[in-house]
Design a protein around this motif. Structure first.
Motif, short mmCIF file in Angstrom:
data_model
loop_
_atom_site.label_atom_id
_atom_site.label_comp_id
_atom_site.label_asym_id
_atom_site.label_seq_id
_atom_site.Cartn_x
_atom_site.Cartn_y
_atom_site.Cartn_z
N PHE A 1 41.00 8.40 -13.87
CA PHE A 1 40.19 7.21 -13.62
C PHE A 1 40.19 6.26 -14.81
O PHE A 1 40.15 6.69 -15.97
N THR B 1 33.46 9.86 -4.67
CA THR B 1 34.18 8.65 -4.29
C THR B 1 34.91 8.09 -5.51
O THR B 1 34.46 8.27 -6.64
N ASP B 2 36.06 7.46 -5.27
CA ASP B 2 36.90 6.99 -6.37
C ASP B 2 36.33 5.80 -7.13
O ASP B 2 36.55 5.65 -8.32
N MET B 3 35.62 4.94 -6.44
CA MET B 3 35.09 3.73 -7.09
C MET B 3 33.57 3.81 -7.12
O MET B 3 32.93 3.95 -6.08
N ARG C 1 36.54 -0.62 -22.11
CA ARG C 1 37.79 -0.28 -21.44
C ARG C 1 38.16 1.14 -21.83
O ARG C 1 38.14 1.49 -23.00
N GLY D 1 39.19 5.42 -20.01
CA GLY D 1 39.52 6.24 -18.86
C GLY D 1 39.77 7.68 -19.23
O GLY D 1 39.49 8.13 -20.34
N SER E 1 32.38 0.45 -14.16
CA SER E 1 32.92 0.90 -12.88
C SER E 1 34.12 1.79 -13.10
O SER E 1 34.83 1.67 -14.11
N THR E 2 34.35 2.69 -12.15
CA THR E 2 35.52 3.56 -12.20
C THR E 2 36.54 3.09 -11.17
O THR E 2 36.18 2.54 -10.13
N GLN E 3 37.80 3.33 -11.49
CA GLN E 3 38.88 3.01 -10.57
C GLN E 3 39.96 4.07 -10.73
O GLN E 3 40.44 4.32 -11.83
N ARG E 4 40.32 4.73 -9.63
CA ARG E 4 41.34 5.78 -9.69
C ARG E 4 42.71 5.16 -9.99
O ARG E 4 43.09 4.18 -9.37
N HIS E 5 43.44 5.77 -10.93
CA HIS E 5 44.80 5.33 -11.24
C HIS E 5 45.82 6.45 -11.01
O HIS E 5 47.01 6.21 -11.06
N THR F 1 29.99 2.33 -9.53
CA THR F 1 29.48 1.44 -10.57
C THR F 1 28.21 2.04 -11.13
O THR F 1 27.28 2.33 -10.38
#
Length: 141
Positions: free
Chosen positions: A68, A102-104, A62, A64, A86-90, A106
């Protein structure tokens, strides 16, 4: 590749070992283990570089950076540490550009612990031809 070592049974409980120790018959095998704790991460592709932090504990990752979140897991194998993250934009600020466009994304990575530092290499599932390299440097427990 697993390497056999002749260790006394007390060594199975040595907290200083960075290797998983497994007893198989009369042979003790040692494989790579990612030390739990907080790491800084520096990563590189042909598209650019980035940094962040990641916490490893109990097979989970976990972390960032400013834009991200990094969410994934790791498995200690005899021939290295395998990671899927995986990435996830916050943060919606467009000034923070995604490394792969791209924001997401893996990533599947393989690496080895080298005494508080772990070098990883792999690819993104969405862009299989682009090599991804990362170095994790241990900061704290």
């Amino acid at each position: 590749m697993l390497i056999a070592h002749a260790l006394p049974p007390a060594a199975l409980f040595d907290a200083g070992l960075r290797h998983r120790v497994r007893l198989c018959g009369d042979t003790i095998f040692r494989g790579w283990v990612l030390q739990e704790g907080l790491y800084k991460v520096e990563f590189h592709t042909v598209h650019g570089t980035g940094t962040g932090v990641i916490y490893a504990a109990g097979g989970k990752l976990r972390g960032g950076n400013s834009a991200f979140a990094f969410i994934g897991n790791y498995t200690d194998k005899g021939d290295g540490i395998q990671v899927k993250v995986s990435t996830q934009r916050h943060n919606p600020d467009p000034a923070f550009k995604p490394l792969f466009g791209t924001d997401m994304i893996t990533l599947t990575l393989k690496g080895a612990d080298d005494g508080g530092m772990v070098d990883f290499e792999g690819t993104a599932l969405q862009l299989p031809g682009v090599t991804f390299k990362a170095t994790q440097t241990r900061i704290s427990d």
